[in-house]
Design a protein around this motif. Structure first.
Motif, mmCIF file in Angstrom:
data_model
loop_
_atom_site.group_PDB
_atom_site.id
_atom_site.type_symbol
_atom_site.label_atom_id
_atom_site.label_comp_id
_atom_site.label_asym_id
_atom_site.label_seq_id
_atom_site.Cartn_x
_atom_site.Cartn_y
_atom_site.Cartn_z
ATOM 1 N N ASP A 25 125.182 -32.954 66.544
ATOM 2 C CA ASP A 25 125.950 -31.732 66.752
ATOM 3 C C ASP A 25 126.733 -31.432 65.484
ATOM 4 N N GLY A 26 126.759 -30.190 65.073
ATOM 5 C CA GLY A 26 127.506 -29.784 63.890
ATOM 6 C C GLY A 26 126.618 -29.699 62.664
ATOM 7 N N GLY A 27 127.225 -29.373 61.563
ATOM 8 C CA GLY A 27 126.468 -29.233 60.321
ATOM 9 C C GLY A 27 125.656 -27.956 60.321
ATOM 10 N N ASP A 28 124.818 -27.814 59.302
ATOM 11 C CA ASP A 28 124.046 -26.580 59.152
ATOM 12 C C ASP A 28 122.665 -26.649 59.801
ATOM 13 N N GLY A 29 122.346 -27.773 60.451
ATOM 14 C CA GLY A 29 121.082 -27.902 61.161
ATOM 15 C C GLY A 29 119.920 -28.387 60.331
ATOM 16 N N VAL A 49 116.659 -30.626 72.256
ATOM 17 C CA VAL A 49 117.020 -30.285 73.621
ATOM 18 C C VAL A 49 118.150 -29.265 73.559
ATOM 19 N N ASN A 50 117.931 -28.123 74.155
ATOM 20 C CA ASN A 50 118.925 -27.043 74.176
ATOM 21 C C ASN A 50 119.444 -26.714 72.782
ATOM 22 N N GLY A 51 118.569 -26.753 71.799
ATOM 23 C CA GLY A 51 118.944 -26.408 70.433
ATOM 24 C C GLY A 51 119.554 -27.536 69.630
ATOM 25 N N TYR A 52 119.709 -28.721 70.222
ATOM 26 C CA TYR A 52 120.276 -29.863 69.507
ATOM 27 C C TYR A 52 119.166 -30.779 69.008
#
Length: 87
Positions: A25-29, A49-52
């Motif tokens: 979670d967090g950061g620029d991905g 999962v759910n964008g994570y």
């Protein structure tokens, strides 16, 4: 300098055959993982999962490794993974 958090899981080879899955979670991905000692534990990306984004940790042999999870801006978190034979 980026923010550093250290999480220290301990695995026992005599007690586990299961992987641990952690969400990022967090950061620029734009994540990158560096595993100091790949012979101690494998760390791989797994399904989102759910964008994570998630990573999977699997203990392999006794020892200790440091895993750095970094994003594209240089922010990082370190995981100190310890694998022991038995309690």
């Amino acid at each position: 300098m980026g923010h550093v958090t250290i999480w220290c899981p301990i695995y026992y080879l005599s007690e586990t055959n299961e992987d641990t899955v952690l969400g990022i979670d967090g950061g620029d991905g734009s994540y990158n993982v560096i595993n100091e000692h790949e012979s101690v534990a494998s760390v791989t990306f797994t399904d989102d999962v759910n964008g994570y984004q998630r990573i999977k940790i699997h203990p392999l042999a006794e020892g200790e490794t440091i895993v750095k999870v970094m994003d594209g801006s240089g922010e990082e978190t370190q995981l100190r993974i310890t694998v022991k034979g038995r309690r």
